[in-house]
Design a protein around this motif. Structure first.
Motif, mmCIF file in Angstrom:
data_model
loop_
_atom_site.group_PDB
_atom_site.id
_atom_site.type_symbol
_atom_site.label_atom_id
_atom_site.label_comp_id
_atom_site.label_asym_id
_atom_site.label_seq_id
_atom_site.Cartn_x
_atom_site.Cartn_y
_atom_site.Cartn_z
ATOM 1 N N LYS A 42 0.827 -1.209 0.000
ATOM 2 C CA LYS A 42 0.000 0.000 0.000
ATOM 3 C C LYS A 42 0.863 1.261 0.000
ATOM 4 C CE LYS A 42 -3.867 -2.050 2.492
ATOM 5 N NZ LYS A 42 -4.361 -2.285 3.858
ATOM 6 N N ASN A 43 1.834 1.309 0.911
ATOM 7 C CA ASN A 43 2.647 2.518 1.031
ATOM 8 C C ASN A 43 3.515 2.761 -0.192
ATOM 9 O OD1 ASN A 43 1.976 3.613 3.659
ATOM 10 N ND2 ASN A 43 2.768 1.707 4.461
ATOM 11 N N SER A 44 4.026 1.657 -0.776
ATOM 12 C CA SER A 44 4.879 1.851 -1.947
ATOM 13 C C SER A 44 4.054 2.377 -3.112
ATOM 14 C CB SER A 44 5.576 0.547 -2.326
ATOM 15 O OG SER A 44 4.642 -0.457 -2.630
ATOM 16 N N MET A 45 2.779 1.945 -3.219
ATOM 17 C CA MET A 45 1.929 2.463 -4.294
ATOM 18 C C MET A 45 1.712 3.964 -4.139
ATOM 19 S SD MET A 45 -0.930 -0.447 -4.924
ATOM 20 C CE MET A 45 -1.918 0.512 -6.052
ATOM 21 N N LEU A 46 1.464 4.385 -2.899
ATOM 22 C CA LEU A 46 1.268 5.819 -2.656
ATOM 23 C C LEU A 46 2.525 6.615 -3.000
ATOM 24 C CD1 LEU A 46 -0.703 5.791 0.695
ATOM 25 C CD2 LEU A 46 -1.524 6.581 -1.522
ATOM 26 N N LEU A 47 3.657 6.122 -2.497
ATOM 27 C CA LEU A 47 4.929 6.792 -2.769
ATOM 28 C C LEU A 47 5.198 6.866 -4.268
ATOM 29 C CD1 LEU A 47 7.549 5.414 -0.220
ATOM 30 C CD2 LEU A 47 6.914 7.786 -0.596
ATOM 31 N N PHE B 227 3.109 6.631 -6.693
ATOM 32 C CA PHE B 227 2.156 7.487 -7.407
ATOM 33 C C PHE B 227 2.626 8.946 -7.361
ATOM 34 C CE2 PHE B 227 -1.810 9.903 -7.945
ATOM 35 C CZ PHE B 227 -2.173 9.392 -9.177
ATOM 36 N N GLY B 228 3.108 9.359 -6.193
ATOM 37 C CA GLY B 228 3.682 10.698 -6.089
ATOM 38 C C GLY B 228 4.873 10.860 -7.022
#
Lengths: 240, 299
Positions: free
Chosen positions: B98-103, B105-106
């Motif tokens: 989850k966190n890597s996807m958010l990162l 995406f940024g």
């Protein structure tokens, strides 16, 4: 000597070990006895650097293990055979053994060590190109021990290595512990089967709720009333 | 009609080689460290730009700059790990995804917009002497660029497979993919292994970018498309082994190519439909192997 000196270990807010001290010398088998949740596996994981003590220290002679990451602790000469075996199921038996000898010191002696281990566990030679995940439970256990010994350690931590095995295999595997001791390595042995463990151990520590409540040589521990109270009843039930 | 079909098949295999190469990088990173680097398409795009500028400013042939771009983007990947992804690798696998996807995406927003600012939105192409030439055989048309892409991509994938199989570093990458804890208990430096995996994965994406530049040029908007294609192929193949990912890339290229002949403008539907079917039928992917995760059989 591998020494644990007054460590506290926590999982978040929950304290699992309290001011715990113990030690094991080379060529010595030390048993850790205690019920589920007493903190035996936690202690082993702390020695391996998988959990960091909030107080106290762990050292191998003059090397401060408690300041090192796990892979450096293995390099320093301490290995653990974890409960659940710690194998790489989708790699061959031989590849698992080779990865056991990952640290530089062990890598040079790799082929020699493999031969030695194939003599102790002939079945591993037969299965050397088979996937580790396809071995039977007993064979996986042998492979796990062999993989640990591939690192040419000074100390071996064995966590429930006989769990789930048939009694005849348990005896066979515990005989290997004797062989490890003869090679001059120190062993910390965590086992469910307390009396069998005390038969092969030199000394033992009894853990309760994260504290050491009794210690001594194996013979006197197996006679002690505290052990009998805690485990003898269970043994009688087992027999009937 | 038969000729047309085979021609479409050839084009499909050539583009599929690029899908396979790009996806192998994404699959390697995800398989080893549970980091879903969805800015992978932007890496493909940056790799293409790196090659374009090396060609445009220094006149280095794209095929010669491929190893240079590979090494450069290994370093980029290592920096991405140190600066961005390393802190999240201490969490559980689910939290990492989850966190890597958010990162990531940024990261897409930053890379794509900076690229547009710096180099405009115009499409950039290169014209080495073999560009546009083709080899003819039996009425069929084999574009050199496509054949070169297929050959180079296949070569890189075979090399990667041997590296993972034979070398100690490769074995440590496969071991860490199966269990990071068991790897560290074997004396493997897991952090360094993560760094190697994301470096290699990023280099693979950039190498695919070089070949993309040759076959169709580059503009700042291609990133999203390549992320999507890489994800589709990875889901199709699973993260098990690099050869499997490459084969699925070829298959996907052919499917898309044939589909566009039949369905015309609706060809994008094919990939997404396949995506849904795979998730229902075989969510672990068609191939599973030593880069994938599984609990050790307890007996």
């Amino acid at each position: 000597m591998l020494a644990v000196e007054g460590i506290d270990v926590r999982y978040g807010d929950l304290q699992a070990l309290w001011d715990l001290s113990m030690e094991v010398s080379q060529g010595e088998v030390v048993a850790l006895i205690g019920s589920n949740g007493a903190g035996k596996s936690t202690l082993l994981r702390a020695i391996m650097g998988l959990l960091k003590p909030t107080k106290g220290l762990i050292r191998l002679d003059e090397v401060m293990l408690s300041r090192l990451p796990t892979h450096k602790i293995v390099d320093a000469g301490v290995v653990m055979v974890p409960e659940g075996r710690g194998l790489f199921p989708k790699m061959t038996v031989l590849e698992n053994l080779e990865l056991g000898a990952f640290v530089d010191r062990a890598r040079q002696k790799k082929s020699y060590t493999v031969e030695w281990l194939y003599e102790i566990f002939p079945v591993l030679r037969e299965r050397s190109i088979q996937m580790a995940g396809s071995l039977s439970g007993g064979q996986q256990q042998m492979l796990a021990i062999a993989k640990g010994l591939m690192a040419r350690p000074q100390f071996v931590l064995l966590d429930e290595i006989s769990s789930g095995l048939a009694p005849v295999l348990v005896k066979q595997i515990l005989r290997v512990v004797d062989e490890i001791r003869k090679q001059g390595m120190g062993v910390i042995l965590v086992e469910q089967n307390v009396f069998l463990t005390l038969e092969i151990a030199d000394r033992g520590y009894v853990l309760e709720n994260g504290r050491i409540v009794a210690k001594g040589d194996a013979a006197s521990l197996s006679q002690s009333s505290r052990i009998k109270e805690a485990y003898l009843g269970q043994k009688k039930i087992d027999k009937t | 009609m038969v000729e047309v079909f085979f021609q479409v098949l050839i084009y499909g295999i050539c583009i599929g080689a690029l899908y396979g190469l790009a996806a192998s990088g994404l699959a390697l990173i995800f398989g080893v460290m549970d980091v879903l680097q969805i800015a992978h398409g932007s890496i493909v795009m940056l790799g293409a730009y790196a090659c374009f500028w090396l060609y445009n400013l220094l006149r280095i042939d794209p095929l010669l700059s491929l190893p240079v771009v590979g090494v450069l983007f290994f370093v980029v990947g290592a920096l991405l790990f140190i600066l961005l992804f390393a802190p999240i690798t201490k969490y559980s696998a689910e939290a990492r995804v989850k966190n890597s996807m958010l990162l990531a995406f940024g990261l897409i927003l930053v890379i794509d917009n900076l690229t547009t600012m710096a180099w405009t939105g115009n499409i950039r192409t290169v014209n080495p002497f073999y560009q546009g030439l083709a080899f003819r055989f039996g009425g069929l048309h084999f574009p050199y660029v496509g054949l070169i892409s297929l050959g180079l991509a296949g070569f890189i994938i075979i090399g990667l497979g041997l590296f993972l199989k034979k070398t100690y570093t490769g074995k440590s990458i496969r071991a860490t993919a199966q269990s990071a804890e068991s790897a560290s208990l074997s004396g493997i430096n897991v952090r360094r292994t993560y760094l190697a995996a994301i470096g290699i994965g990023t280099a693979l994406g950039a190498a695919a970018g070089v070949l993309v530049l040759l076959s169709s040029g580059v503009d700042p908007a291609i990133g999203m498309d390549w992320t999507l294609k890489s994800l589709l192929v990875t889901v199709l193949a699973g993260t098990g082994n690099v050869a499997g990912v490459f084969v699925c890339g070829l298959f996907f290229g052919v499917l898309e190519s044939v589909g566009s002949m039949v369905l015309g403008p609706y060809k994008e539907v094919i990939g997404l439909a396949l995506f849904v079917v795979i998730l229902f039928v075989r969510p672990q992917g068609l191939f599973s192997g030593s880069l994938g995760k599984s609990a050790l059989r307890k007996s």
